[in-house]
Design an enzyme around this catalytic site. Structure first.
Site, PDB file in Angstrom:
ATOM      1  N   ASP A   1       1.031  -1.389   0.043  1.00 28.23           N
ATOM      2  CA  ASP A   1       0.024   0.118   0.035  1.00 28.23           C
ATOM      3  C   ASP A   1       0.941   1.045  -0.042  1.00 28.23           C
ATOM      4  OD1 ASP A   1      -2.360   1.507   0.136  1.00 28.23           O
ATOM      5  OD2 ASP A   1      -2.476   1.431   2.481  1.00 28.23           O
TER       6      ASP A   1
ATOM      7  N   GLU B   1       2.489   5.509  -3.620  1.00 30.92           N
ATOM      8  CA  GLU B   1       2.817   6.496  -4.678  1.00 30.92           C
ATOM      9  C   GLU B   1       4.082   7.300  -4.843  1.00 30.92           C
ATOM     10  OE1 GLU B   1       0.221   6.108  -2.650  1.00 30.92           O
ATOM     11  OE2 GLU B   1      -0.922   4.850  -3.909  1.00 30.92           O
TER      12      GLU B   1
ATOM     13  N   ASP C   1      -8.790   4.161  -2.149  1.00 29.10           N
ATOM     14  CA  ASP C   1      -9.941   4.263  -1.074  1.00 29.10           C
ATOM     15  C   ASP C   1     -11.196   5.131  -1.315  1.00 29.10           C
ATOM     16  OD1 ASP C   1      -7.947   3.547   0.436  1.00 29.10           O
ATOM     17  OD2 ASP C   1      -7.145   5.616   1.202  1.00 29.10           O
TER      18      ASP C   1
END
Ligand code: GLC
Length: 728
Positions: free
Chosen positions: A321, A324, A437
């Site tokens: 996760d 980015e 999300d």
């Protein structure tokens, strides 16, 4: 000026300058065969000092597909999209970037072609927003690769794209089961309770996730000994119940003396460096962290080996996760806020309001700042130093590569579930993504349906969204409808955020529990079809989920965004609006057999003519349609994939002439299928007079199948059913 290289008969590369070698493309590019060209097909090209701008005049009816994980319609026309991977949990309609960057388009119309821009930093796609007929692609650099796929067959464009970037990743078969997650289950006991609840209530389930709270102070590759005193035993015990544990891993390494991952990374120079040459510091869940420099292969090898911590416990699934990478704040960012406070203190009375607003803006804008991404550096294998901003969209890609390479070494010959949040073209061959999300909003169900199709055309066959919505509270109705959709997406996980209404199926009322249990059972009944179709899709490089317009010539299908093909025989038309007792469905070209599915055992079927229809679907019902001369393959649901051998299949077919199906199966966990160890049953059904002639041919040299009997429920064009069975 470009150099051109023919990658295949249909795919050409147009290279500008000296692009960064991203790793997206695996096809061989022979630089000795490059030819100088001054123009590109389909586009006018304008070069400015620091950018190259491509413009294409779209015809009125042209439809533009692609851009993978992005908001907005399936037909991307009428909006601006920005490829710059962004951690933004507010997926409101005005947002231009999400977690992945997927600069791939299919222009379908007067002239049909596809394109991929292989450039790992910001690209702007203005798809008929500024001028409704102009597609404008702005690349703020002179160094990039631009691929054009020249064919008017959209499925062929996808095939070419996959030839260029690689075949889709295949997870273990159990990853097609139902998966449960929550940020967070706070203890081993809580996880064990959730697992028993599934079994107690007879809800099938294959996977439970442990989110960040299983770690000691959010330190990656640790477990919290207080709350998870024996993580490994938990994994082992739950495995006996058929439940696989999948832990989350974030890239940020907590700065803490004595913490081995930090110490090793620091000692070996494995972290990204700031402008001052020191390890770059950014805050994420653990507080201040360093980011591993995944663009460097030594770092990837080191990180990949770390997953041994989990594989030694028997874990076969990893959830990467925040890659980015997400940045909550940096020290520079804090200083920016401090400066606005100092200015407030110095300001005159009449400037105070503006000064306070400046403080507010600076404080609420500390996360994911481009300035921060411009402040750190990577060191490539050849020693070249690269500013992060120039390769920003590759961070998640290379974290995934580290994990995939590591897991492949740790688990030779085995498959694993590997999820990433951020992505770039090509990631689909190493692992997969979920859609980040989202929220418990009806609008996000529609976004889920559209993105599912856009991601599939880029090789992300195995994907899905957080079912029920991650942020915000889910109503029972929303959960039910979203479970109905999720049951027909390859990745089926219920996940919700800290502080939101608990979202496990039993957290609502009795009726919601009963309906959603039936939905999950329906999902498991479909597993033979789902898995077989998925494997056939990968084999033939045909998206597993497809827009109707990729399959049917019918022009109207270009307007249909909320129905999709799920495998070659089934069309799904989920109800995605509140308080609805049904929905309009468009049925292209042929007759369709409608199954208003709820309990898998109850098969209420009806034949529809092509055209527009209002289909009733009460809260517990999902409109499914079997294509003319198509079939689906079902079995008795189980508590988890592989609980029992499948000994009986039920083929439900809609046959008006001749139908053929190649049923595929393999062991589901190993890579032996690559060595040809798989089984096929060729199912042939032909209409003969009032009945059907059925032919079965099994090809199973490795004795994989345990199927003894195949039942047939075959419908003709009047909806008459003929039931029969055959032993094999
Ligand atoms: C990120 C992830 C989400 C996860 C949360 C806590 O927001 O996208 O899925 O639950 O972090 O780890």
């Amino acid at each position: 000026m470009f150099t051109k290289f023919g990658v295949s008969n249909l795919t050409s590369l147009y290279r500008s300058g000296k692009p960064f070698a991203t790793g997206a493309v695996i096809a061989t590019i022979d630089e000795s065969k490059f030819q100088q060209v001054s123009t590109l097909p389909h586009f006018d090209v304008e070069e400015t000092e620091d950018s190259v701008i491509f413009t294409h005049k779209m015809a009125k009816g042209d439809v533009v597909y692609g851009l993978g994980e992005s908001l907005g319609p399936l037909n991307k026309r009428g909006r601006i999209y920005r490829m710059y991977s962004t951690d933004d949990p507010e997926h409101t309609p005005d947002k231009k970037s999400l977690y992945g960057s997927h600069p791939f388009l299919i222009i379908d119309g007067v002239s049909t072609f596809g394109l991929l821009v292989d450039y790992p930093s910001e690209i702007i796609f203005d798809v008929g927003f500024t001028n409704k007929d102009i597609l404008k692609i702005t690349i703020p650099s002179h160094n990039f690769d631009f691929y054009i796929f020249e064919t008017d067959d959209k499925q062929k464009i996808v095939e070419e794209y996959l030839q260029l970037t690689g075949k889709p990743y295949i997870p273990p078969k159990w990853a097609f089961g139902f998966q449960q997650s929550r940020w967070s289950y706070f203890s081993e006991n809580e996880i064990r309770d959730v697992a028993s609840k599934f079994r107690e209530l007879s809800i099938p389930c294959d996977v439970i996730y442990t989110d960040i709270d299983y770690m000691e102070r959010y330190k990656v590759f640790t477990t919290d000994k207080m709350r998870f005193p024996d993580y490994a035993s938990m994994v082992k015990d739950l495995a006996k119940e058929g439940i696989k544990i999948v832990p989350i891993i974030d890239p940020g390494v907590r700065i803490e003396e004595g913490y081995p991952v930090y110490e090793e990374g620091k000692r070996n120079g494995y972290f990204c460096k700031g402008k001052d040459g020191k390890d770059y510091v950014a805050a994420v869940w653990p507080g201040l962290t360093h980011f591993p420099d995944f663009l460097n292969s030594d770092v990837r090898t080191w990180w990949g080996e770390k997953y041994k911590f989990f594989t030694d416990m028997g874990i076969r699934g990893i959830w990467n996760d925040m890659n980015e990478p997400a940045v909550f704040y940096t020290l520079d960012g804090v200083n920016r806020v401090v400066r606005t406070i100092e200015e407030f203190e110095k300001s005159d009375e009449e400037d105070k309001l503006d000064a306070v607003l400046n403080v507010r803006d600076a404080a609420s804008n500390m996360a994911v700042k481009r300035e921060d991404y411009k402040s750190f550096y990577h060191r490539l294998d050849d020693g070249t130093i690269v500013n992060h901003d120039d390769v920003h969209n590759l961070y998640g890609f290379y974290m995934t590569k580290a994990a995939a390479d590591g897991l492949s070494k740790l688990l030779p010959g085995e498959r694993y579930l590997l999820l990433s949040r951020s992505s770039y073209p090509g990631l689909h061959r190493m692992g997969t993504i979920w859609m980040g999300d989202n929220k418990s909003w009806w609008e996000h169900m529609l976004a889920n349906i559209r993105m599912l199709q856009s991601l599939n055309m880029m090789g992300f066959f195995y994907t899905g969204a957080d079912v029920g919505g991650f942020g915000s509270d889910a109503s029972p109705e929303l959960l039910i409808r979203w479970m109905e959709l999720g049951a027909f997406t390859p990745y089926f996980r219920n996940h919700s955020a800290l502080g939101t209404r608990p979202q496990e199926l039993w957290q609502f009322d009795e009726e919601t529990l009963n309906i959603t249990r039936d939905i999950v059972r329906l999902r498991y009944a479909f597993l033979p079809y789902t898995y077989s179709e998925f494997m056939n899709a990968v084999e033939t490089s045909t998206p597993f989920v497809m827009p109707l317009s990729f399959v049917f010539e019918d022009e109207r299908t270009k307007d249909i965004e909320d129905q999709y093909m799920y495998g070659s025989s089934l069309m799904v038309a989920p109800v995605h609006e509140q308080n609805k007792k049904g929905r309009y469905v468009y049925l292209p070209e042929s007759k369709w057999l409608n199954w208003i599915a709820s309990k898998y055992e109850d098969r209420e079927m009806k034949v529809y003519e092509p055209g527009d229809h209002y289909i009733k679907a009460d809260l517990h019902e999902i409109p499914l349609f079997i294509k003319q001369n198509g079939m689906i393959v079902l079995t008795e649901p189980m508590n988890y994939v592989g609980e029992r051998y499948v000994t009986e299949l039920t083929v439900v077919g809609f046959v008006t002439g001749h139908a053929h199906y190649d049923y595929y199966d393999d062991d589901g966990t190993s890579l032996n299928y690559l060595k040809g160890e798989y089984a096929n049953i060729s199912i042939d059904i032909a209409k003969e007079g009032k009945g059907f002639k059925i032919n079965l041919r099994k090809n199973d040299p490795n004795d994989i199948l345990k199927i003894k009997k195949v039942r047939f429920e075959i419908y003709d064009d009047q909806g008459n059913i003929q039931i029969s069975s055959k032993m094999i």
